[in-house]
Design a protein around this motif. Structure first.
Motif, PDB file in Angstrom:
ATOM      1  N   GLN A 384       0.859  -1.056  -0.084  1.00 25.87           N
ATOM      2  CA  GLN A 384       0.111  -0.019   0.181  1.00 25.87           C
ATOM      3  C   GLN A 384       1.002   1.412  -0.010  1.00 25.87           C
ATOM      4  OE1 GLN A 384      -2.670   0.113   3.313  1.00 25.87           O
ATOM      5  NE2 GLN A 384      -4.477  -0.742   1.786  1.00 25.87           N
ATOM      6  N   PRO A 385       0.300   2.252  -0.594  1.00 25.60           N
ATOM      7  CA  PRO A 385       1.092   3.622  -0.489  1.00 25.60           C
ATOM      8  C   PRO A 385       1.203   3.987   1.070  1.00 25.60           C
ATOM      9  CG  PRO A 385      -0.849   3.931  -2.210  1.00 25.60           C
ATOM     10  CD  PRO A 385      -0.877   2.443  -1.416  1.00 25.60           C
ATOM     11  N   PRO A 386       2.236   4.682   1.309  1.00 23.13           N
ATOM     12  CA  PRO A 386       2.814   5.033   2.721  1.00 23.13           C
ATOM     13  C   PRO A 386       1.872   6.146   3.179  1.00 23.13           C
ATOM     14  CG  PRO A 386       4.386   5.848   1.202  1.00 23.13           C
ATOM     15  CD  PRO A 386       3.370   5.181   0.290  1.00 23.13           C
ATOM     16  N   PRO A 419       6.518   9.261  -1.962  1.00 22.53           N
ATOM     17  CA  PRO A 419       7.926   9.259  -2.045  1.00 22.53           C
ATOM     18  C   PRO A 419       8.592   8.587  -2.946  1.00 22.53           C
ATOM     19  CG  PRO A 419       7.014   8.044  -0.130  1.00 22.53           C
ATOM     20  CD  PRO A 419       5.958   8.506  -0.959  1.00 22.53           C
ATOM     21  N   GLU A 420      10.041   9.082  -3.018  1.00 18.56           N
ATOM     22  CA  GLU A 420      10.998   8.410  -4.014  1.00 18.56           C
ATOM     23  C   GLU A 420      10.983   6.923  -3.898  1.00 18.56           C
ATOM     24  OE1 GLU A 420      12.348   9.192  -6.555  1.00 18.56           O
ATOM     25  OE2 GLU A 420      11.416  11.156  -6.489  1.00 18.56           O
ATOM     26  N   SER A 421      10.926   6.281  -2.632  1.00 25.40           N
ATOM     27  CA  SER A 421      11.292   4.781  -2.441  1.00 25.40           C
ATOM     28  C   SER A 421       9.695   4.107  -3.027  1.00 25.40           C
ATOM     29  CB  SER A 421      11.126   4.506  -0.963  1.00 25.40           C
ATOM     30  OG  SER A 421      10.233   5.218  -0.238  1.00 25.40           O
ATOM     31  N   TYR A 422       8.746   4.870  -2.830  1.00 24.38           N
ATOM     32  CA  TYR A 422       7.523   4.020  -3.280  1.00 24.38           C
ATOM     33  C   TYR A 422       7.620   4.101  -4.870  1.00 24.38           C
ATOM     34  CZ  TYR A 422       2.841   2.015  -3.428  1.00 24.38           C
ATOM     35  OH  TYR A 422       1.673   1.324  -3.625  1.00 24.38           O
ATOM     36  N   LYS A 423       8.107   5.513  -5.483  1.00 24.49           N
ATOM     37  CA  LYS A 423       8.323   5.372  -6.891  1.00 24.49           C
ATOM     38  C   LYS A 423       9.271   4.348  -7.363  1.00 24.49           C
ATOM     39  CE  LYS A 423       8.721   9.139  -9.114  1.00 24.49           C
ATOM     40  NZ  LYS A 423       9.182  10.736  -9.840  1.00 24.49           N
ATOM     41  N   GLN A 444       5.559   9.875 -13.602  1.00 28.08           N
ATOM     42  CA  GLN A 444       5.105  11.106 -13.208  1.00 28.08           C
ATOM     43  C   GLN A 444       3.924  11.028 -12.330  1.00 28.08           C
ATOM     44  OE1 GLN A 444       4.654  13.208 -17.017  1.00 28.08           O
ATOM     45  NE2 GLN A 444       6.908  13.040 -17.475  1.00 28.08           N
ATOM     46  N   LEU A 445       3.536  11.952 -11.495  1.00 25.71           N
ATOM     47  CA  LEU A 445       2.624  11.929 -10.461  1.00 25.71           C
ATOM     48  C   LEU A 445       1.571  13.247 -10.531  1.00 25.71           C
ATOM     49  CD1 LEU A 445       5.085  10.541  -7.916  1.00 25.71           C
ATOM     50  CD2 LEU A 445       3.022   9.226  -8.478  1.00 25.71           C
ATOM     51  N   ARG A 446       0.445  13.069 -10.802  1.00 30.27           N
ATOM     52  CA  ARG A 446      -0.581  14.042 -11.126  1.00 30.27           C
ATOM     53  C   ARG A 446      -1.707  14.043 -10.002  1.00 30.27           C
ATOM     54  NH1 ARG A 446      -0.937  18.947 -12.890  1.00 30.27           N
ATOM     55  NH2 ARG A 446      -2.768  19.503 -14.179  1.00 30.27           N
ATOM     56  N   GLY A 447      -1.608  15.047  -8.918  1.00 32.24           N
ATOM     57  CA  GLY A 447      -2.530  14.836  -7.869  1.00 32.24           C
ATOM     58  C   GLY A 447      -3.772  15.526  -8.005  1.00 32.24           C
ATOM     59  N   SER A 448      -4.727  15.377  -7.144  1.00 35.06           N
ATOM     60  CA  SER A 448      -5.840  16.215  -6.803  1.00 35.06           C
ATOM     61  C   SER A 448      -6.958  16.160  -8.143  1.00 35.06           C
ATOM     62  CB  SER A 448      -5.629  17.713  -6.703  1.00 35.06           C
ATOM     63  OG  SER A 448      -4.671  17.857  -5.684  1.00 35.06           O
ATOM     64  N   ARG A 449      -6.814  16.998  -9.092  1.00 32.06           N
ATOM     65  CA  ARG A 449      -7.947  16.741 -10.040  1.00 32.06           C
ATOM     66  C   ARG A 449      -7.584  16.143 -11.285  1.00 32.06           C
ATOM     67  NH1 ARG A 449      -7.016  21.082 -13.946  1.00 32.06           N
ATOM     68  NH2 ARG A 449      -5.353  22.567 -13.330  1.00 32.06           N
ATOM     69  N   ASN A 450      -8.530  15.599 -11.976  1.00 32.43           N
ATOM     70  CA  ASN A 450      -8.394  14.973 -13.148  1.00 32.43           C
ATOM     71  C   ASN A 450      -8.089  15.876 -14.348  1.00 32.43           C
ATOM     72  OD1 ASN A 450      -8.571  13.294 -15.526  1.00 32.43           O
ATOM     73  ND2 ASN A 450     -10.137  11.928 -14.649  1.00 32.43           N
ATOM     74  N   PRO A 451      -7.020  15.919 -15.004  1.00 24.32           N
ATOM     75  CA  PRO A 451      -6.665  16.929 -16.175  1.00 24.32           C
ATOM     76  C   PRO A 451      -7.630  16.548 -17.382  1.00 24.32           C
ATOM     77  CG  PRO A 451      -4.952  15.497 -15.919  1.00 24.32           C
ATOM     78  CD  PRO A 451      -5.859  15.011 -14.899  1.00 24.32           C
TER      79      PRO A 451
END
Length: 459
Positions: A384-386, A419-423, A444-451
């Motif tokens: 699971q993500p930390p 975090p980098e370790s999970y990436k 790449q990681l894109r947070g919050s809203r769906n573009p």
């Protein structure tokens, strides 16, 4: 009045965007010389500038336009915009440029909307996206609805090779019966041969060509400029660039050698696959690792070529030592293909081009979205993500936005805080599950809203 193109005319590629996003710098990069004046002052380009460029073996007519601005038709800026619009009307492809550092402005959104109504193919470019941080910032351009943004830096030459390939891929197909059964031109695979001085790079080029194209000898540093050569295997044409040896920066002297090293780095940026040639009798040293890291940073596919293999006594131990050093020091390129041969005698050379071709296939690999998300769900279940600031990150889905190299984007709530370790865990999983050995993988990681959601539809 729209100008009609005649058969045989070069395809037209128009660089457009608001003022000061780096259009002229990009134009100069693609044309290969300083033809358009560039400055930090917005609005320097007032007239359309034209130039001919050779992109991945395809000749195109390139047009640099004035910045698109809202202005009354009778004003200078209004006339500049009319000139730009006329250029766009002639385009086979529009390269729409935004500034990744400044973010998406209302002017960008306005002209992106206008471009969508022109029924022209559009390639979205996020310029001034230096380094990893710039690439992440470029993701904001998704909101323009023009497809996946291509992150690059025209000023520093980052991403230019990818842009050239993307442009050629979107142009109308060129017809030529000579190169392909159905008349479609086959673009050459571009290979750069790099390494320390006297590793046998020029001997390798000569052996592949079957002629003395590059001067060779026991003296280190004989090659001073990048040398282009063409050859063909059963899969199609190949363009090979032999480069000058790259020594440690502290040993590089002023003047000619510095220029030679710069040419080697430029050749590496323009290649698809970079062959790092090592002297097998010396093994891997820190300079070899530095060159390999540069290849990874540039996002090129890589093949490790152990030359002078005929002079190695304990081949098994030598190969194991090289593999161990690479696995430990270049974890981000795990599984890098290794080919052993002697360029001087020709022993093992038949394995060289097939290994390069396989590396190219991996570098160009595409993974289906459904397969990706099945793997993604399993990966999240296994590990699971930390927690970040006491809260669990919610990662929703993954998609591949480009190949060359394989590049993936994960969307989710606060995804950018992963975090980098999970990436690294996710990248290793992608590499192993989808058989992507040795190639750089971008995540790449894109947070919050769906573009992909149209923001204008808030009801």
């Amino acid at each position: 009045m729209v100008e009609h193109k005649k058969e045989g005319d070069l395809p037209v590629v128009v660089v457009a965007g608001r003022p000061n996003v780096g259009k002229s710098t990009l134009f100069n990069r693609l044309v290969g010389r300083r033809q358009a004046i560039v400055s930090d002052t917005p609005g320097v380009t007032r007239d359309r500038k034209e130039g001919e460029a050779l992109l991945r073996g395809r000749r195109v007519k390139l047009i640099d336009t004035a910045g698109l601005e809202e202005a009354a038709p009778e004003t200078l800026f209004g006339r500049m915009r009319a000139s730009s619009e006329k250029g766009i009307s002639q385009a086979d492809l529009v390269v729409f440029c935004v500034d990744a550092r400044a973010g998406i402005t209302p002017a960008d959104a306005h002209f992106a909307s206008w471009l969508r109504r022109q029924n022209k193919p559009v390639l979205l470019v996020a310029n001034k996206a230096e380094g990893r941080a710039g690439t992440d910032a470029a993701l904001e351009a998704y909101s323009l609805g023009l497809g996946t943004p291509l992150a690059l830096s025209a000023e520093h030459g980052e991403g230019i090779a990818d842009l050239m390939s993307a442009i050629v891929d979107r142009l109308p197909k060129e017809k030529s019966a000579a190169n392909h059964e159905d008349g479609e031109v086959v673009r050459p695979l571009r290979i750069a041969i790099v390494g320390r001085p006297n590793a046998g790079k020029s001997t390798l080029l000569n052996a592949l060509l079957g002629e003395e194209r590059s001067i060779t000898g026991p003296e280190a540093g004989l090659t001073r400029d990048a040398i282009n050569a063409q050859l063909e295997d059963e899969h199609g044409p190949i363009e090979i660039i032999d480069t000058a040896g790259m020594r440690k920066r502290a040993r590089v002297q002023e003047g000619l050698e510095r220029v030679s090293v710069s040419a080697s780095i430029e050749a590496m940026k323009m290649a698809e696959i970079v062959v790092l040639v090592l002297d097998a009798t010396r093994g891997v040293d820190e300079q070899d690792l530095q060159i390999a890291r540069l290849i990874e940073r540039e996002g090129r596919g890589c093949v490790l070529a152990l030359n002078k293999w005929d002079t190695v006594e304990d081949r098994q131990a030598t190969r194991r030592a090289v593999s161990d050093r690479i696995e430990i020091s270049l974890a981000q390129m795990r599984g890098i293909p290794v080919v052993t041969f002697s360029a001087l005698t020709g022993e093992g050379l038949h394995r060289f081009l097939p290994t390069v071709r396989r590396a190219s296939e991996v570098w160009n690999a595409r993974v289906g979205t459904s397969d990706l998300n099945r793997w993604f769900e399993d990966a999240l279940e296994r590990h699971q993500p930390p927690l970040v600031d006491g809260r669990r990150l919610k990662l929703r889905y993954i998609t591949q936005v480009k190949s060359r190299p394989p590049t993936f984007v994960i969307f989710g709530t606060r995804a950018e805080q992963v975090p980098e370790s999970y990436k690294r865990y996710l990248i290793n999983g992608l590499r192993e599950t989808f058989h992507l050995p040795g190639t750089p993988i971008r995540l790449q990681l894109r947070g919050s809203r769906n573009p992909y959601v149209n923001q204008g539809d808030n009801k």
